[in-house]
Design a protein around this motif. Sequence first.
Motif, PDB file in Angstrom:
ATOM      1  N   ILE A  79      -3.396 -25.849  15.098  1.00  0.00           N
ATOM      2  CA  ILE A  79      -3.766 -24.698  15.929  1.00  0.00           C
ATOM      3  C   ILE A  79      -3.548 -25.095  17.386  1.00  0.00           C
ATOM      4  N   ARG A  80      -2.620 -24.431  18.043  1.00  0.00           N
ATOM      5  CA  ARG A  80      -2.275 -24.780  19.428  1.00  0.00           C
ATOM      6  C   ARG A  80      -2.720 -23.657  20.366  1.00  0.00           C
ATOM      7  N   ARG A  81      -3.112 -24.045  21.548  1.00  0.00           N
ATOM      8  CA  ARG A  81      -3.593 -23.091  22.548  1.00  0.00           C
ATOM      9  C   ARG A  81      -2.582 -22.954  23.681  1.00  0.00           C
ATOM     10  N   GLY A  82      -2.274 -21.701  24.045  1.00  0.00           N
ATOM     11  CA  GLY A  82      -1.426 -21.440  25.199  1.00  0.00           C
ATOM     12  C   GLY A  82       0.062 -21.454  24.943  1.00  0.00           C
ATOM     13  N   PHE A  83       0.497 -21.663  23.701  1.00  0.00           N
ATOM     14  CA  PHE A  83       1.922 -21.735  23.401  1.00  0.00           C
ATOM     15  C   PHE A  83       2.611 -20.376  23.467  1.00  0.00           C
ATOM     16  N   GLU A  84       1.855 -19.309  23.381  1.00  0.00           N
ATOM     17  CA  GLU A  84       2.443 -17.968  23.360  1.00  0.00           C
ATOM     18  C   GLU A  84       2.357 -17.251  24.702  1.00  0.00           C
ATOM     19  N   ASP A  85       2.000 -17.972  25.742  1.00  0.00           N
ATOM     20  CA  ASP A  85       1.813 -17.322  27.042  1.00  0.00           C
ATOM     21  C   ASP A  85       3.077 -16.634  27.547  1.00  0.00           C
ATOM     22  N   ASP A  86       4.241 -17.122  27.122  1.00  0.00           N
ATOM     23  CA  ASP A  86       5.497 -16.523  27.582  1.00  0.00           C
ATOM     24  C   ASP A  86       6.110 -15.577  26.560  1.00  0.00           C
ATOM     25  N   MET A  87       5.362 -15.226  25.523  1.00  0.00           N
ATOM     26  CA  MET A  87       5.878 -14.347  24.471  1.00  0.00           C
ATOM     27  C   MET A  87       5.410 -12.913  24.672  1.00  0.00           C
ATOM     28  N   THR A  88       6.276 -11.969  24.303  1.00  0.00           N
ATOM     29  CA  THR A  88       5.951 -10.544  24.379  1.00  0.00           C
ATOM     30  C   THR A  88       5.775  -9.997  22.968  1.00  0.00           C
ATOM     31  N   PRO A  89       4.606  -9.503  22.624  1.00  0.00           N
ATOM     32  CA  PRO A  89       4.414  -8.987  21.264  1.00  0.00           C
ATOM     33  C   PRO A  89       5.126  -7.653  21.045  1.00  0.00           C
ATOM     34  N   ALA A  90       5.624  -7.480  19.826  1.00  0.00           N
ATOM     35  CA  ALA A  90       6.185  -6.189  19.424  1.00  0.00           C
ATOM     36  C   ALA A  90       5.116  -5.307  18.796  1.00  0.00           C
ATOM     37  N   ALA A  91       4.011  -5.929  18.377  1.00  0.00           N
ATOM     38  CA  ALA A  91       2.893  -5.185  17.788  1.00  0.00           C
ATOM     39  C   ALA A  91       1.604  -5.949  18.059  1.00  0.00           C
ATOM     40  N   SER A  92       0.556  -5.223  18.444  1.00  0.00           N
ATOM     41  CA  SER A  92      -0.732  -5.844  18.765  1.00  0.00           C
ATOM     42  C   SER A  92      -1.866  -4.939  18.318  1.00  0.00           C
ATOM     43  N   ARG A  93      -2.976  -5.567  17.960  1.00  0.00           N
ATOM     44  CA  ARG A  93      -4.181  -4.812  17.626  1.00  0.00           C
ATOM     45  C   ARG A  93      -5.387  -5.612  18.102  1.00  0.00           C
ATOM     46  N   TYR A  94      -6.432  -4.897  18.543  1.00  0.00           N
ATOM     47  CA  TYR A  94      -7.573  -5.553  19.180  1.00  0.00           C
ATOM     48  C   TYR A  94      -8.890  -5.164  18.516  1.00  0.00           C
ATOM     49  N   TYR A  95      -9.817  -6.134  18.514  1.00  0.00           N
ATOM     50  CA  TYR A  95     -11.124  -5.957  17.883  1.00  0.00           C
ATOM     51  C   TYR A  95     -12.205  -6.489  18.808  1.00  0.00           C
ATOM     52  N   ARG A  96     -13.171  -5.655  19.129  1.00  0.00           N
ATOM     53  CA  ARG A  96     -14.321  -6.113  19.906  1.00  0.00           C
ATOM     54  C   ARG A  96     -15.321  -6.743  18.951  1.00  0.00           C
TER      55      ARG A  96
END
Length: 204
Positions: A70-87
């Motif tokens: 499990i790596r942290r911060g590796f996706e900072d330069d990636m743009t998602p094509a699909a996202s969903r959020y949960y509070r």
Amino acid sequence: MSETILGVHSSVRPGVIGPATGRPMDPGLIDGHAWLTVTRDGVSTTYGLWPDDHPRVVHRGLNNGVGSDIRRGFEDDMTPAASRYYRLTPKQTATLESKLKENVHWGVTDNCSSWASSTLEAVTGQRLNADEPYTAGVVETPRVLGGSIQALERMDHTSRIASGMSGCWPSNMDCPGTRAWTTQSPPLPGRRERKASPRSTSSR
């Protein structure tokens, strides 16, 4: 008041318009990446599963042998094509923080998509299908996860940004204040039973 929002993302999904062709693209079996974001009091951090021999890991000198993938911060330069959020509730937040500390190892059948999907399910109770039909569901892929995310987003859009958040399920429920998607969300039609989550042991 402290607030945690969990996001699930895929960099690919069927139907995205290709900038070069102007036509819908069909991602391949090995295309793309899936990951999670955790927004704590407005500050977002990415988390994803990456093997030690991946160029991104090697380039940063972060291959850690038997340590967690499990790596942290590796996706900072990636743009998602699909996202969903949960509070998340405080109890769900505690579950998430515990899952992020597990010693999880990447494998063909325990990959970025299966980890993101299984972690989301463990925390929120919602299963987002990532099972690749061409592998009879043995392998999970970003393209299937991206399609599942997009299917739910078409039903009711979510966001980690205050403006445009659609609110609770059902969509006409009165949910005061700024919110992302709650965890009483609808099941995805046609989903199958979840197979075993990625191999993990609690980190020491």
